[in-house]
Write an enzyme that holds these catalytic residues in place. Structure first.
Site, PDB file in Angstrom:
ATOM      1  N   LEU A   1      84.612  61.051  14.277  1.00  0.00           N
ATOM      2  CA  LEU A   1      85.196  62.267  14.272  1.00  0.00           C
ATOM      3  C   LEU A   1      85.247  63.290  15.163  1.00  0.00           C
ATOM      4  CD1 LEU A   1      84.544  64.132  10.678  1.00  0.00           C
ATOM      5  CD2 LEU A   1      87.377  63.118  11.858  1.00  0.00           C
ATOM      6  N   GLY A   2      84.053  63.179  16.342  1.00  0.00           N
ATOM      7  CA  GLY A   2      83.861  63.749  17.109  1.00  0.00           C
ATOM      8  C   GLY A   2      82.224  63.249  17.471  1.00  0.00           C
TER       9      GLY A   2
ATOM     10  N   GLY B   1      78.271  65.554  19.275  1.00  0.00           N
ATOM     11  CA  GLY B   1      78.112  66.408  19.374  1.00  0.00           C
ATOM     12  C   GLY B   1      76.464  66.508  19.824  1.00  0.00           C
ATOM     13  N   GLY B   2      75.563  67.623  20.120  1.00  0.00           N
ATOM     14  CA  GLY B   2      74.442  67.257  20.749  1.00  0.00           C
ATOM     15  C   GLY B   2      73.801  66.936  19.184  1.00  0.00           C
ATOM     16  N   PHE B   3      74.009  67.311  18.613  1.00  0.00           N
ATOM     17  CA  PHE B   3      72.481  66.030  17.438  1.00  0.00           C
ATOM     18  C   PHE B   3      73.201  64.770  17.585  1.00  0.00           C
ATOM     19  CE2 PHE B   3      71.704  65.436  12.777  1.00  0.00           C
ATOM     20  CZ  PHE B   3      70.454  65.238  12.400  1.00  0.00           C
TER      21      PHE B   3
ATOM     22  N   VAL C   1      79.780  62.103  14.496  1.00  0.00           N
ATOM     23  CA  VAL C   1      80.032  62.522  13.894  1.00  0.00           C
ATOM     24  C   VAL C   1      81.270  61.937  12.826  1.00  0.00           C
ATOM     25  CG1 VAL C   1      81.046  64.486  11.536  1.00  0.00           C
ATOM     26  CG2 VAL C   1      79.776  65.178  14.014  1.00  0.00           C
TER      27      VAL C   1
ATOM     28  N   ASP D   1      75.317  79.728  18.251  1.00  0.00           N
ATOM     29  CA  ASP D   1      75.647  78.588  19.119  1.00  0.00           C
ATOM     30  C   ASP D   1      77.402  79.499  18.612  1.00  0.00           C
ATOM     31  OD1 ASP D   1      76.215  77.264  20.788  1.00  0.00           O
ATOM     32  OD2 ASP D   1      75.702  75.145  18.950  1.00  0.00           O
TER      33      ASP D   1
END
Length: 846
Positions: free
Chosen positions: A509-510, A512-514, A517, A627
Site C-alpha cells: 500500500l505504501g 513510510g518512515g517506520f 505497509v 505529524d
C-alpha cells in the site's frame, strides 16, 4: 646583464611555480570522453568541446536502427541539446578505458521537437555493465525542460558499455554523454553511517547519483569554475523557510588548501562563501539552520558536508553541532582545532537513510550549548544517492532483468563451474537442512530470545504475553496479553505471513518512515493494513511503543483503530483497520484518481479536525499528534476521514505548564515555525500543521515543492499571500473553479489563515477550527439561502436560532454531551456538534 639575469631567474621561478601548481592542483583525467550525440559537428559547452559520436575514434556505437533529431530553435536550453541520437532498438556506446577506477558518467536529455517522434513521452532506460542508471524516465509530467544526470561508477575493466533500452515498441534517445575519470581519493571506500553510528565500508563497489551539490551562501558555479567540471547550485531555495541566515564571503585566493583537501575536493569559491546564523529575532537564539532536501525514500544517501572557518577572527571561538535528519552527526565541532588554522577547508562524509515517509532528508547546523559564541556555519553540501541491492539507482530492477541475455557470455564458464560445484553442494545442503530441522525443533521448545529491538514486555506494555490455544481452523496460535488485554491482539508472525501472502509486493500500500505497509486479510475475512517495521529505519523502537500505547487507549470514529501487533522473530509489526481509499494526498495530486468535490473536501477536513480535537481534549491529558499531514489522514470506503500514524505523538502539557519542551520532529512543510525555533510543543503546533493541510486540500499541490520559484516553494507562505489579497480563488484547484460558494471559500480561507498564524497564541483551538469548517460546509449546502454579510462577522443561516456563545473551556462536557472521561460516544459527539453549531453565528467571546 645583471638585470637580465634577475629577470631570467624570476621567469624560471614563475615557471617552476606554475608547473608545481598545475601538477598538484589540476587533475588530468586519463579518460575524458565528451560526446555530442547525433551532432554533425563538434559542440562547445561550458568551455569544453564535445565531439560528434559519429567521428570519435575510441568510441564504438553498436546499433542497426539509429537516426538523428535536430533543432535550430532558440528555445533549446543550450547548444549541447540541439541534437539527439534516436534509437528504435537496443543500442550501446562502448568506451575504451585507459585506467580503471571511478568515472563520472554524465547524461544529457532534451526532447528535441521533430516531425517523426514525440520524444517528450518516450520512456528512457540507461544501464552500464553492472548498474541501472535510469529506468523508465519520461519527460511527461516532468517539470523541467531538460534533464542532466551525473553518476559516479567504479569501472573495473578496459571497456565501459552504456546501453540504452527502448520500451513498449517505442524509441529511446540521448543528447550528450560524458565519461570522465575521477581522482581515486574523491570518494572513499568508507564513511560514517548514522543511526546507529558505525563505520560503513564497501563504497567502492557501489554506484552513486548526484542528487544535490550546493554552494551554501555562494553563487551558481558551472563546470568552468570546477577542476572536475562539477556544477554547484545556490542553496537558498532549500533553506527551511523560517531559518535566518547571514551570508559571509572572503577572497577565494585566501583559502588555504592542504594535502588532504584540494581543489578537486571542492573549488575555492565554495569554501570562500558560507551561510551562518543570522539574527533569529526569537527569545531562544539556539535555533538550527536547516536545509530541506526532497529525495527518493527507498535509497540510502552519501552526504558530504564542506566547512571552512571564514567567520572567526581568532582560533577556538566557533563551536557548533551538525545534524543529518534527527541524528547528531558531529558534536561540538571546532574547525580551527581540526584544521589548525582559519580559512582551511575541511569536509566530513556520512551515510544516511531518509527521515519519514515524505522523502525528506535534512541537514542542519546549530550552536553548541556549551559554546561561548552562538553561531554555526556551512560552506557546501553534497548528497549522492547510493545504489541498492539490485545495483540500481532507479527502482528495483537489475541490469539482467532489463537487458535480455545480459551477461550470458561472461557467465558461461561460471555456469559450468557452478554445475560441478552445485552437485557437491547439494549433498552438503541435505546434511545442513537436516541439522537445521533438529536445531529448529530444539529451539521451539525454549523461550524466544530477545531481538535488537527488544520484546514488548520490557517496555512495560505488558508483563505477561502467553499463547492462546490454537484455532480449530488453523494450527497457528495467537498471542494474547492476559495482563493487559487492552493493548489489542498480539499476532503470531505466521498469521501475519498468511494474511499478507508472505508480504507479497502486489499488496504493498505504501512506504513510510517506520516501514512498508501491506494490505492483508485475516482468517476471519477481516481486511487489515499491516505496517512492517524496517530495522534500518530511523523510526523504530520508540515509535513502535508510542503507537501501541497511544492507540490502545484511544477510540474514536475519526482515528484509525489499532487491531493488534506482532513482536516475534525480530519483527515489529502493527495491524490496523484497512482504509479502502488510502491517504488524502493520493486524492489531491500525484495519481489519476478522480478529483474530490468541494463538499467532499470539507467533510474530510471536518472529520480530521474532529479526530484532532478529540486528541487535544478527549483524554485526561491532551495528546499532540506532531505529524499532521495529508498522508496521515486516511479515507475509508465511504470517504470518512481518520487520523493515522501516532508514532511521533506526545502527551501535552499539564495544567501548570504552557508547553512541552522536546526535540523537533515532524515533516518539513508542516512544522510549526514557533515549535521549530523554540523546541516548545503545544496543541497549537498541530493547528498550524492542519492549516497547511487545508491549503493542500484547496490548491492540490505539495506543502513543499523546491522546483517552483522561490516565492512558491512553501504552500503556507504562497497561499497566505493570495489569501491576504482576498484572491484565494486564483490558486485553488482548477477542478473547483466556479463550483464553490464564495461564502464557504471565504470562511475556509479565513480559518486556514488563522491556523497558519506565526505565533501559537494567535491560532484557534482545534474546537474552533472544527466549528468554522462545519459552518463553511453549511454555507456550501445552503448557499441558495445565504444572505450577504453586513460586516466581517459570520453570516446567519435562516432556520438556525442565534444563541450567545460561552467561552470555550477546553473540556469535553459539550462534545461528549455532558459525559466526562476518555470513552468515546460517537453518536453523542455528533449530536452535540449539531447542537452547538447554532452558536457559530455569533462567535463573540472567543
Amino acid at each position: 646583464m645583471v638585470l637580465s639575469g634577475k629577470l631570467v631567474n624570476s621567469v624560471l621561478l614563475l615557471l617552476l611555480f606554475l608547473c608545481y601548481y598545475t601538477s598538484s592542483a589540476l587533475f588530468v583525467p586519463p579518460d575524458n570522453y565528451l560526446i555530442a550525440c547525433g551532432s554533425s559537428q563538434n559542440v562547445t559547452f561550458q568551455g569544453r568541446t564535445f565531439v560528434s559520436d559519429s567521428e570519435h575514434s575510441s568510441l564504438a556505437l553498436k546499433t542497426g536502427n539509429s537516426s538523428v533529431a535536430r533543432s535550430n530553435s532558440t528555445n533549446v536550453p543550450s547548444s549541447i541539446y540541439r541534437s539527439a541520437r534516436v534509437f528504435s532498438g537496443l543500442a550501446s556506446y562502448k568506451f575504451k578505458i585507459n585506467e580503471e577506477g571511478r568515472h563520472w558518467i554524465r547524461l544529457y536529455f532534451y526532447p528535441v521537437r521533430n516531425s517523426s517522434w514525440n520524444l517528450s513521452s518516450v520512456p528512457i532506460t540507461v544501464v552500464t555493465d553492472e548498474f541501472v542508471l535510469l529506468n523508465n524516465f519520461s519527460f511527461k509530467g516532468y517539470n523541467g525542460s531538460y534533464l542532466f544526470k551525473e553518476y559516479a561508477v567504479n569501472v573495473t575493466s578496459d571497456v565501459l558499455t552504456l546501453t540504452l533500452i527502448p520500451s513498449n515498441n517505442s524509441v529511446v534517445f540521448v543528447n550528450a554523454i560524458e565519461v570522465v575519470s575521477i581522482p581515486d581519493t574523491l570518494i572513499p571506500d568508507q564513511a560514517l553511517a548514522l543511526n546507529p553510528s558505525a563505520p560503513f565500508s564497501g563504497l567502492s563497489q557501489l554506484a552513486f547519483e548526484t542528487v544535490y551539490r550546493l554552494n551554501t551562501g555562494g553563487p551558481f558555479l558551472t563546470g568552468q569554475n570546477d577542476t572536475l567540471a562539477r556544477t554547484w547550485e545556490n542553496d537558498s531555495k532549500y533553506l527551511h523557510v523560517n531559518s535566518s541566515v547571514l551570508v559571509v564571503t572572503v577572497n577565494p585566493s585566501s583559502i588555504k588548501y592542504t594535502s588532504s583537501v584540494t581543489a578537486e575536493t571542492a573549488p575555492n569559491m565554495v569554501y570562500a562563501t558560507a551561510d551562518t546564523m543570522g539574527d533569529p529575532s526569537v527569545p531562544n537564539a539556539n535555533f538550527n539552520v536547516t536545509w530541506v532536501l526532497p529525495v527518493d525514500p527507498n535509497f540510502r544517501y552519501f552526504v558530504r558536508v564542506h566547512f571552512c572557518d571564514i567567520v572567526s577572527q581568532s582560533l577556538n571561538t566557533l563551536v557548533f553541532n551538525l545534524y543529518v535528519n534527527d541524528d547528531l552527526a558531529l558534536g561540538s565541532v571546532d574547525l580551527s582545532t581540526l584544521t589548525n588554522g582559519l580559512k582551511v577547508p575541511y569536509y566530513k562524509d556520512f551515510i544516511s537513510n531518509v527521515s519519514g515517509d515524505s522523502g525528506i532528508l535534512t541537514v542542519s547546523v546549530g550552536p553548541d550549548s556549551q559554546a561561548d559564541i552562538t553561531n554555526a556555519t556551512m560552506n557546501g553540501l553534497e548528497v549522492l544517492k547510493i545504489s541498492n541491492d539490485a545495483k540500481s539507482l532507479s527502482g528495483d530492477s537489475s541490469v539482467k532483468s532489463l537487458v535480455p541475455g545480459s551477461g550470458s557470455d561472461k557467465n558461461k564458464k561460471a555456469i559450468i563451474f557452478g554445475s560441478v560445484v552445485g552437485a557437491i553442494a547439494a549433498v552438503l545442503c541435505i546434511g545442513l537442512c537436516y541439522y537445521c530441522c533438529l536445531a529448529a525443533r530444539k529451539s521451539s521448545k525454549t523461550p524466544q530470545e530477545g531481538h535488537p529491538w527488544l520484546p514488548l514486555p520490557l517496555y512495560g506494555l505488558s508483563q505477561t504475553l502467553t499463547k492462546s490455544t490454537a484455532s480449530h481452523k488453523s494450527a497457528t496460535a495467537s498471542c494474547i496479553s492476559l495482563a493487559s488485554s487492552h493493548l489489542g491482539r498480539c499476532f503470531m508472525f505466521q498469521e501475519i505471513l498468511d494474511a499478507t501472502n508472505k508480504f507479497d509486493e502486489s499488496s504493498l500500500l505504501g512506504v513510510g518512515g517506520f516501514g512498508r505497509v501491506y494490505k492483508g486479510t485475516l482468517d476471519d475475512g477481516t481486511k487489515v493494513a499491516v505496517k512492517r517495521g524496517n530495522p534500518r529505519s530511523e523510526q523504530g523502537l520508540a515509535e513502535f511503543r508510542t503507537e501501541i500505547e497511544m492507540l490502545s487507549k484511544l477510540r474514536h470514529r475519526h482515528l484509525v483503530s489499532l487491531i493488534g501487533y506482532c513482536d516475534e522473530r525480530s519483527e515489529m509489526i502493527l495491524v490496523y483497520e484497512y482504509m479502502a481509499n488510502g491517504p488524502l494526498r493520493s486524492h489531491l495530486y500525484g495519481t489519476d484518481l478522480p478529483p474530490l468535490s468541494w463538499k467532499q473536501r470539507l467533510e474530510i477536513c471536518i472529520g480530521a479536525a474532529r479526530g484532532l480535537h478529540y486528541l487535544h481534549t478527549g483524554a485526561a491529558q491532551s495528546i499532540i499528534h506532531r505529524d499532521v499531514k495529508t498522508t496521515n489522514i486516511l479515507l475509508d470506503e465511504n470517504f470518512v476521514a481518520k487520523v493515522a500514524d501516532f508514532g511521533l505523538s506526545k502527551t501535552g502539557p499539564s495544567l501548570d505548564q504552557t508547553h512541552v519542551s522536546t526535540a523537533v520532529k515532524g515533516s518539513f512543510g508542516y512544522l510549526d515555525p514557533e515549535y521549530f525555533r523554540r523546541q516548545q510543543l503545544t496543541e497549537k503546533s498541530d493547528v498550524y500543521s492542519f492549516g497547511v493541510v487545508l491549503m493542500e486540500v484547496l490548491c492540490c499541490r505539495p506543502a513543499l515543492n523546491p522546483v517552483l520559484p522561490r516565492e512558491q516553494v512553501n504552500i503556507a507562505e504562497w497561499a497566505m499571500t493570495w489569501q491576504k489579497k482576498g484572491m484565494l480563488e486564483q490558486i485553488m484547484d482548477s477542478n473547483l473553479v466556479g463550483k464553490v460558494n464564495q461564502g464557504s471559500l471565504k470562511k475556509f480561507g479565513e480559518t486556514a489563515e488563522k491556523c497558519l498564524s506565526e505565533h501559537g497564541v494567535d491560532r484557534p483551538s482545534m474546537g474552533d477550527v472544527l466549528w468554522n469548517l462545519e459552518y463553511a460546509l453549511q454555507l456550501e449546502e445552503t448557499s441558495s439561502a445565504l444572505m450577504e454579510p453586513e460586516d466581517n462577522s459570520t453570516n446567519h443561516i435562516p432556520g438556525i436560532p442565534l444563541t450567545p456563545l460561552e467561552p470555550f473551556d477546553n473540556s469535553m462536557s459539550i462534545i461528549n454531551g455532558g459525559h466526562s472521561g476518555t470513552e468515546e460516544d460517537d453518536d453523542g459527539e455528533d449530536a452535540a456538534t449539531s447542537a452547538v453549531f447554532s452558536q457559530l453565528v455569533n462567535p463573540r467571546g472567543r
